[in-house]
Design an enzyme around this catalytic site. Structure first.
Site, mmCIF file in Angstrom:
data_model
loop_
_atom_site.group_PDB
_atom_site.id
_atom_site.type_symbol
_atom_site.label_atom_id
_atom_site.label_comp_id
_atom_site.label_asym_id
_atom_site.label_seq_id
_atom_site.Cartn_x
_atom_site.Cartn_y
_atom_site.Cartn_z
ATOM 1 N N HIS A 1 37.191 -57.180 3.947
ATOM 2 C CA HIS A 1 37.062 -56.509 5.248
ATOM 3 C C HIS A 1 35.608 -56.163 5.548
ATOM 4 C CE1 HIS A 1 38.600 -53.616 8.392
ATOM 5 N NE2 HIS A 1 37.416 -53.079 8.154
ATOM 6 N N GLU A 2 34.969 -55.446 4.615
ATOM 7 C CA GLU A 2 33.593 -55.025 4.850
ATOM 8 C C GLU A 2 32.630 -56.214 4.840
ATOM 9 O OE1 GLU A 2 33.205 -52.248 5.992
ATOM 10 O OE2 GLU A 2 34.990 -51.169 5.318
ATOM 11 N N HIS B 1 32.474 -57.574 8.268
ATOM 12 C CA HIS B 1 31.482 -56.833 9.050
ATOM 13 C C HIS B 1 30.070 -57.320 8.723
ATOM 14 C CE1 HIS B 1 33.979 -53.906 11.022
ATOM 15 N NE2 HIS B 1 34.409 -53.352 9.904
ATOM 16 N N HIS C 1 29.252 -60.637 10.175
ATOM 17 C CA HIS C 1 29.071 -60.485 11.621
ATOM 18 C C HIS C 1 27.640 -60.015 11.905
ATOM 19 C CE1 HIS C 1 31.179 -59.007 15.580
ATOM 20 N NE2 HIS C 1 30.328 -59.988 15.794
#
Length: 605
Positions: free
Chosen positions: A393-394, A397, A400
């Site tokens: 998940h992180e 980020h 991105h």
């Protein structure tokens, strides 16, 4: 004889498990020296106050370019101090350093507060002419449009300066909450399955709430609730103070509500919020069905709230060390192509991640990007598959941030939260598909992985929508004049919990913990975006995983876009229309498919 296990101090954590802050500055002194220089630049830029409409656009260009440099430098300085503090919130030197950075940020915000009012007041025809004629100004076209969209909500120069000066006080509730939650809250000890006394923490709580020993998980749930209940009036006063400040700012800026203020900044129609709540409420039966499946599979009657976390596969499977978790994420992301995996390898090899839990460390997990350096990730690792999903998940980020930093100027590198959470939950979905494929011949692992996926839907769509309902009601009630007392918040929370859990789950303990422990309530209409993002990411990841024509290229373009256009436009380019609720229906259809799959494997039909 029992053994009492305690968290290590920050100094006891191996270097390999801590982020490398020298990627930002060699030491605190170097950061503070640069911070002073940045404040000086901001004061020099302030000399252009009242002059942005002069010199045929050249002064405007000069101001925008100078502000860009200041913002890049301040981001680097502030993040360094922020990460130092979050590494150990009991470290007085780190807390003092963060205070200096926050003070400098407030000063800079104050001295630059003249810019937005002057930009808003520019004549549109004149600005259009400058955008064509002034070389270099076109880079800032979208940024200027974003400021000018706030016309009617940007105050006078003196009023903006006053608000900037008050920003630290207005934001103090968040700081108080984080200090209380991360540094001062203690949950005591419980006995683990071996009978040993173990300190209960934010980071290890899930180990015990998922225990196969009912006494252990009951003890963990009740112990975790206890300090929140004991400090319920403090938590309520803190939340009331924060919401009051947001409502007051929204009123000062001539918005109808804090929600309108929060959503309009990124051009998100409030109907997106209402459609989410309405659609999820229409499909609460899917969440209730899940709890019914667990009750039947576990043969537990009554089925208590502390029974929800028990893994249906019979034990905690696929335990992963930090190194194993990184490799699983790398393997899963092969579908993303070489450039994406290269970015991940950079993240893993150069200590962008702070993995281990230590005393005083901020709970949970997050990612923060630094345009002049690289992203940084905070984790509190446990050797559970859940931690690997948090890493994925992180890292979503982080990639991105990484892709947008390499494709966009700094003013567009940060994607708004509405987009940012798509990139993170996208990775969780890809990891799920990879694991289901990798272990397709293992029935127990299939059950375990499917449960991880279903928990993702429940936690991201249902749980966050529940929080969104709570948050919006709290804001409306506070705006109408009600003080948000602990008793009122408990009652409001109880009704929502009963609705979302349904008739199968028997609630236990206090009603306080499930609202008081949510840090995202101090991020001003943040939580609903977890739900919308999970739904959007479900559609995008399915297309990439099944290698639909052009899907990967469109997704990588989405990552590179950062915040260079409004979220609705960027998502439309990626192939998702968020102006209606169909994307939510599509995502919940996938949840139904997952429920059908696990029910068949459990032979509960």
């Amino acid at each position: 004889m029992s053994e009492k296990q305690q968290l290590p101090s920050r100094e006891e954590v191996p270097t390999a498990l801590k982020w490398d802050l020298t990627l930002l500055y060699p030491n605190d002194d170097a950061m503070q020296e640069q911070l002073q220089a940045t404040v000086k630049k901001a004061n020099e830029l302030h000399q252009l106050a009242g002059k942005l409409a002069a010199d045929d656009g050249q002064t405007l260009l000069q101001a925008l370019q100078a502000a860009k440099v200041i913002n890049e430098e301040l981001e680097r300085e502030y993040v360094y101090a922020f990460l130092r503090r979050d590494s150990d919130t009991t470290d007085a030197a780190a807390t003092e350093l963060y205070g200096k950075a926050a003070t400098a940020a407030t000063e800079i915000e104050t001295v630059l507060s003249f810019m937005d009012p002057e930009i808003v007041s520019l004549d549109q025809h004149l600005l259009d002419h400058w955008l064509v004629e002034v070389a270099g100004l076109d880079e800032f076209k979208y940024a200027l449009e974003q400021v000018r969209l706030q016309k009617g909500h940007v105050l006078t120069v003196s009023e903006e300066q006053l608000l900037s000066q008050l920003s630290r006080s207005l934001d103090s509730a968040e700081t108080i909450y984080n200090t209380l939650n991360d540094a001062d809250l203690h949950f005591g000890t419980i006995k683990n399955e071996q009978g040993n006394e173990v300190e209960l923490t934010h980071g290890n709580r899930s180990q015990f709430t998922e225990s196969l020993d009912r006494n252990v998980r009951k003890a963990a749930v009740l112990a975790y609730q206890k300090p929140y209940h004991e400090l319920r009036n403090t938590f309520a006063a803190t939340l009331n103070s924060f919401i009051d400040s947001r409502n007051s700012i929204a009123e000062l800026r001539h918005y109808k509500s804090a929600r309108q203020a929060a959503l309009s900044v990124n051009q998100i129609d409030e109907r997106v919020y209402d459609t989410l709540v309405k659609t999820v409420n229409q499909h609460l039966d899917l969440a209730h069905r899940w709890y019914g499946i667990k009750k039947r599979a576990l043969h537990l009657d009554p089925f208590y709230q502390y029974d929800i976390g028990v893994p249906l596969a019979g034990k905690d499977r696929l335990r992963t060390t930090f190194e194993q978790g990184k490799q699983l994420v790398l393997d899963a992301m092969k579908v993303m192509g070489p450039d994406y995996r290269k970015g991940l390898q950079e993240e893993f090899d150069h200590r962008w991640i702070d993995a281990a839990e230590n005393r005083g460390k901020r709970s949970g997990g997050y990612q923060v990007g630094v345009y002049q350096a690289n992203p940084f990730i905070l984790l509190n690792w446990t050797d559970k598959l859940y931690s690997t999903f948090v890493l994925a998940h992180e890292s979503g980020h982080a990639m991105h941030s990484w892709f947008s930093q390499h494709a966009q100027p700094s003013e567009y590198a940060d994607a708004p939260i509405f987009l940012a959470e798509v990139a993170s939950t996208f990775n969780e979905n890809i990891l799920t598909e990879y694991l289901l494929q990798k272990y397709q011949d293992d029935r127990q692992l299939q059950i375990f992985i499917l449960e991880q996926s279903i928990n993702g839907f429940i936690g991201s769509i249902y749980r966050q929508t529940q929080f969104a309902e709570f948050e919006n009601t709290a804001y409306r009630e506070q705006q109408s004049g009600r003080t948000l007392t602990a008793d009122y918040l408990d009652r409001m929370n109880r009704k929502l919990v009963e609705k979302y859990y349904g008739p199968t789950v028997k609630l236990v303990g206090t009603d306080t913990q499930s609202w008081a422990y949510v840090p995202h309530f101090y991020m001003n209409y943040y939580v609903y975006q977890y739900a919308t993002s999970w739904a959007i990411a479900t559609a995008l990841s399915e297309r990439v995983w099944t290698k639909q024509d052009g899907a990967l290229d469109r997704y990588l373009a989405f990552l590179k876009a950062g915040g260079s256009a409004d979220p609705v436009t960027i998502l439309r380019r990626a192939g998702v229309n968020v102006t209606n609720g169909q994307y939510l229906e599509d995502a919940l259809h996938v949840l139904k498919k997952r429920l059908d799959q696990i029910e068949q494997l459990l032979d509960l039909e």
